[in-house]
Write an enzyme that holds these catalytic residues in place. Structure first.
Site, PDB file in Angstrom:
ATOM      1  N   GLU A 129       0.887  -1.163   0.000  1.00  0.00           N
ATOM      2  CA  GLU A 129       0.000   0.000   0.000  1.00  0.00           C
ATOM      3  C   GLU A 129       0.929   1.218   0.000  1.00  0.00           C
ATOM      4  O   GLU A 129       1.172   1.826   1.011  1.00  0.00           O
ATOM      5  CB  GLU A 129      -0.900  -0.005   1.232  1.00  0.00           C
ATOM      6  N   HIS A 141       0.521   7.854   5.367  1.00  0.00           N
ATOM      7  CA  HIS A 141       1.755   7.477   4.674  1.00  0.00           C
ATOM      8  C   HIS A 141       2.697   8.679   4.662  1.00  0.00           C
ATOM      9  O   HIS A 141       2.243   9.821   4.561  1.00  0.00           O
ATOM     10  CB  HIS A 141       1.463   7.012   3.241  1.00  0.00           C
ATOM     11  N   HIS A 216      -9.783   0.293   0.407  1.00  0.00           N
ATOM     12  CA  HIS A 216     -10.763   0.884   1.329  1.00  0.00           C
ATOM     13  C   HIS A 216     -11.600   1.996   0.681  1.00  0.00           C
ATOM     14  O   HIS A 216     -11.381   3.177   0.904  1.00  0.00           O
ATOM     15  CB  HIS A 216     -10.152   1.314   2.667  1.00  0.00           C
ATOM     16  N   ARG A 227     -22.057  16.636  -9.207  1.00  0.00           N
ATOM     17  CA  ARG A 227     -21.562  17.033 -10.538  1.00  0.00           C
ATOM     18  C   ARG A 227     -20.134  16.571 -10.785  1.00  0.00           C
ATOM     19  O   ARG A 227     -19.662  16.607 -11.911  1.00  0.00           O
ATOM     20  CB  ARG A 227     -21.656  18.550 -10.707  1.00  0.00           C
ATOM     21  N   ASP A 274      -7.695  -3.516   7.569  1.00  0.00           N
ATOM     22  CA  ASP A 274      -6.676  -2.443   7.547  1.00  0.00           C
ATOM     23  C   ASP A 274      -6.084  -2.283   8.952  1.00  0.00           C
ATOM     24  O   ASP A 274      -5.674  -1.186   9.354  1.00  0.00           O
ATOM     25  CB  ASP A 274      -7.274  -1.117   7.038  1.00  0.00           C
ATOM     26  N   GLY A 314      -4.992   3.704   9.791  1.00  0.00           N
ATOM     27  CA  GLY A 314      -5.355   2.293   9.866  1.00  0.00           C
ATOM     28  C   GLY A 314      -6.462   2.114  10.897  1.00  0.00           C
ATOM     29  O   GLY A 314      -7.092   3.078  11.345  1.00  0.00           O
TER      30      GLY A 314
HETATM   31 ZN   LIG Z   1      -3.807   0.006   4.823  1.00  0.00          ZN
END
Ligand SMILES: [Zn+2]
Length: 390
Positions: A129, A141, A216, A227, A274, A314
């Site tokens: 990931e 991250h 996810h 829109r 997760d 997570g």
């Molecule tokens: Zn993850």
């Protein structure tokens, strides 16, 4: 596997979830860690072990970072095995191991440390990931380590994994992403769209290039606007896609879970945890991919520079708790079994798991009428110290 399967066992289940759906009074014969016979039998034969409640396929978690104080992002195979064992006590009998964004050198080293576990069948594959994610939707991250999926980077990871890489999450709007998706898909790796700031067109292009999972769904992507629909409607609508849902009541409101399942159908939705290292641990301070995380009332968030709670980092969900949550939203136990086992196993091409059928592994969970986990069998052996979902 580390356990030696018992020679043979006969189980008689009050109710079981078979590929055809819910069936009452089912006899399962187990030998050599596999199911050798599955049949409807009105009375339990002498010597059979009777299982009350529901017997369902063992859970398959395709997005999980760790648990029980243990992290899959490690160079120590024993640490990874401990994370796997923690989740097994919560019903997960097949698991990918998910790695968060890190330096390429670090990822290569982690892949080399975990690959032997995949080859031995102790993990079902590795999931990267990151690092090919959007800085705008980075979640938990490390931003400076995010990078576009160049041919060299992708090849280096594929080479290090040597067949053990099961899934890579990519933001499809990054430069080179469509080539990378094609390259990975041709190498037999499932490509997931996620941590993306792209719109519906970027996502359609990714699916045409070979992507087939939504990491996810709803989390770390643009929300639906009437829109500017963004990724969500395409991912729910396209038959090629399986969408992951973190069904913990925190990442997604129960109404959103119900809507997503109604839109995509049971054979296109996977329950994932997760889960990170703090899963099953007390509230407090932890790390995820080197970032500081504070867990309060089971909710994991990054610690911002001011010390205030930041992005969701997570979850602390287990498959057992997610399964019971789904049943609590009104889903049937066969429906929840599809999401927790059959659908992710089939979409990831995991042979012999996710369904109770002759020839498959004897991987199963016993749950009560509320979907709460009671017992777990993996490869024909009962798992000790199974924990009740919270
Ligand atoms: Zn993850």
């Amino acid at each position: 596997m580390t356990e030696i399967p018992q020679a043979s066992t006969t189980l008689w289940c009050e109710r079981a979830v078979l590929p055809t759906g819910a069936v009452e009074r089912v006899l399962l014969e187990v030998a050599g860690g596999r199911l050798v016979a599955v049949q409807q039998v009105d009375r339990a034969p002498a010597g059979a072990e009777r299982l009350g409640g529901w017997t369902v396929p063992g859970f398959v978690d395709t997005h999980v970072h760790g648990g029980g104080g243990h992290d899959y992002a490690t160079l120590d195979a024993a640490e990874a095995t401990a994370a796997r064992d923690f989740h097994r006590r919560h019903g997960t009998t097949s698991s990918l191991a998910s790695l968060v964004t890190a330096e390429l050198d670090t990822l290569v080293a982690q892949i080399r440390a975990l690959s032997p576990l995949v080859r031995r069948g102790e993990l079902a594959g590795l999931h990267l990931e990151g690092p090919f994610l959007s800085p705008a939707r980075k979640g938990a991250h490390t931003e400076v380590l995010l990078r576009p999926p160049t041919e060299e980077a992708v090849d280096r990871l594929l080479e290090a994994a040597d067949g053990t890489l099961a899934m890579v999450t990519i933001a499809p709007e990054l430069p080179g992403a469509l080539d990378a998706i094609g390259r990975l898909a041709r190498a037999g790796v499932v490509v997931a769209v996620g941590h993306t700031d792209g719109d519906q067109t970027d996502v359609r292009r990714a699916l045409d290039a070979g992507a087939s999972v939504a990491t996810h769904l709803f989390n770390a992507m643009r929300p639906i606007h009437q829109r500017e629909p963004g990724p969500v409607p395409v991912l729910l609508d396209d038959e090629r896609v399986m969408v992951e849902l973190i069904a913990d009541g925190f990442h997604l409101h129960p109404d959103v879970v119900r809507m997503a399942v109604a839109a995509a159908g049971l054979d296109r939705v996977a329950l994932v945890t997760d889960a990170m290292v703090a899963t099953g641990m007390p509230d407090g301070g932890y790390t995820l991919g080197g970032l500081a995380v504070a867990v309060r009332r089971g909710e994991a968030r990054l610690v911002g520079p001011d010390g205030e709670p930041g992005s969701i980092a997570g979850s602390t969900l287990t498959m057992a708790t997610g399964f019971a949550f789904l049943v609590g939203t009104g889903m049937s136990i066969p429906g929840a079994s599809w999401l927790a086992a059959s659908t992710p196993a089939r979409r990831h091409g995991l042979d012999g798991v996710g369904v109770l059928e002759p020839g498959g592994y004897a991987d199963l969970c016993v749950v009560d009428g509320s979907g709460r986990l009671q017992r777990v069998m993996q490869r024909g052996s009962w798992v000790p110290d199974v924990e009740e979902p919270r």
